[in-house]
Design an enzyme around this catalytic site. Structure first.
Site, short mmCIF file in Angstrom:
data_model
loop_
_atom_site.label_atom_id
_atom_site.label_comp_id
_atom_site.label_asym_id
_atom_site.label_seq_id
_atom_site.Cartn_x
_atom_site.Cartn_y
_atom_site.Cartn_z
N ARG A 1 0.82 -1.20 0.00
CA ARG A 1 0.00 0.00 0.00
C ARG A 1 0.86 1.26 0.00
NH1 ARG A 1 -3.25 1.84 5.19
NH2 ARG A 1 -1.12 2.19 5.80
N GLY B 1 -5.33 -5.55 9.05
CA GLY B 1 -4.54 -5.06 7.92
C GLY B 1 -4.83 -3.59 7.65
N CYS B 2 -4.61 -3.18 6.44
CA CYS B 2 -4.84 -1.79 6.04
C CYS B 2 -6.27 -1.37 6.38
CB CYS B 2 -4.59 -1.63 4.55
SG CYS B 2 -5.08 -0.02 3.89
N PHE B 3 -6.39 -0.24 7.08
CA PHE B 3 -7.73 0.17 7.52
C PHE B 3 -8.62 0.67 6.39
CE2 PHE B 3 -5.19 3.88 9.66
CZ PHE B 3 -4.80 4.41 8.42
#
Length: 241
Positions: free
Chosen positions: A8, A61-63
């Site tokens: 990301r 993980g990635c919000f």
């Protein structure tokens, strides 16, 4: 610290032209998020009838993607990206991204218990929002800040969370054991404004298109009764932190 060139952070800094090329490349193959979605049973233990607005905090993980999933979930009044597990002083994106602050990228979910239960939120969390068998990582993102964790606000939430993890492991729903941690919430700190509503505002960003949009599709497919087409955004939510 995350060093994956397709992570990301790397895609977050890409230019529009490079992003278009990357998007075409990423979409040429199957989505990891789509592969990992699982049809799982609801929890046998769930919250008793509650009144008033309730709060759940989860990390997977990635919000961006986790927030997006719950913004499309019926009964959710607001879903905010942020940081949990560490101190207020170090709850910034730059510091949390080092993986040394104790935080996990998390989402605080305000919900109406008359429309959705705490257990249902956990079912969606384990099924489509992330892969609970990945330790200190999620997809291309690695580090303890991307860990799977449920931050509980009371004894009932802890009991439900522990029981559900044991139930899913016993049922053999996943090929590997669930590594999701359960810990009491000590504080939730909203992330910077540019992280809020990210999935909705940037649907063609390569990372979002490849890893997160499939989660929304899976939510609609697997939890049709809980899916709402129009997301409840932080920028327009009536419930604030």
């Amino acid at each position: 610290m995350n060093r994956n060139p397709f992570s990301r952070n790397a895609l977050f800094a890409a230019t529009a032209i490079a992003g278009t090329i990357a998007l075409a490349f990423l979409l040429s193959g199957p989505s990891r998020a789509a592969e990992d979605a699982a049809i799982i049973p609801p929890p046998t233990l769930d919250a008793k009838t509650a009144t008033g607005i309730q709060t759940a905090v989860v990390a997977g993980g990635c919000f961006w993607g986790v927030q997006g999933v719950f913004q499309h979930t019926a009964g959710v009044l607001n879903a905010v990206s942020g940081y949990a597990g560490g101190a207020r002083e170090s709850a910034t994106y730059d510091k949390v991204s080092t993986g040394t602050t104790g935080h996990a990228e998390s989402v605080e979910i305000k919900f109406d218990p008359k429309r959705i239960s705490y257990g249902k939120i956990l079912q969606i969390f384990f099924s489509v929002a992330h892969d609970p068998t990945q330790l200190d990582r999620q997809g291309p993102d690695s580090g303890p800040q991307y860990r799977s964790e449920i931050f509980t606000l009371n004894d009932e939430q802890k009991e439900i969370s522990d029981a559900y993890i044991a139930q899913l492991n016993a049922a053999g729903v996943y090929k590997k054991p669930i590594v999701t941690r359960v810990a009491a919430l000590k504080g939730f700190f909203p992330a910077e404004s540019y992280h809020q509503d990210y999935l909705t505002l940037h649907p063609s960003q390569p990372y979002i298109a490849y890893y997160d949009i499939p989660k929304i599709r899976n939510l609609k497919k697997i939890f049709a009764d809980s899916y709402v087409e129009k997301p409840t955004l932080v920028s327009s939510a009536k419930i604030t932190n």
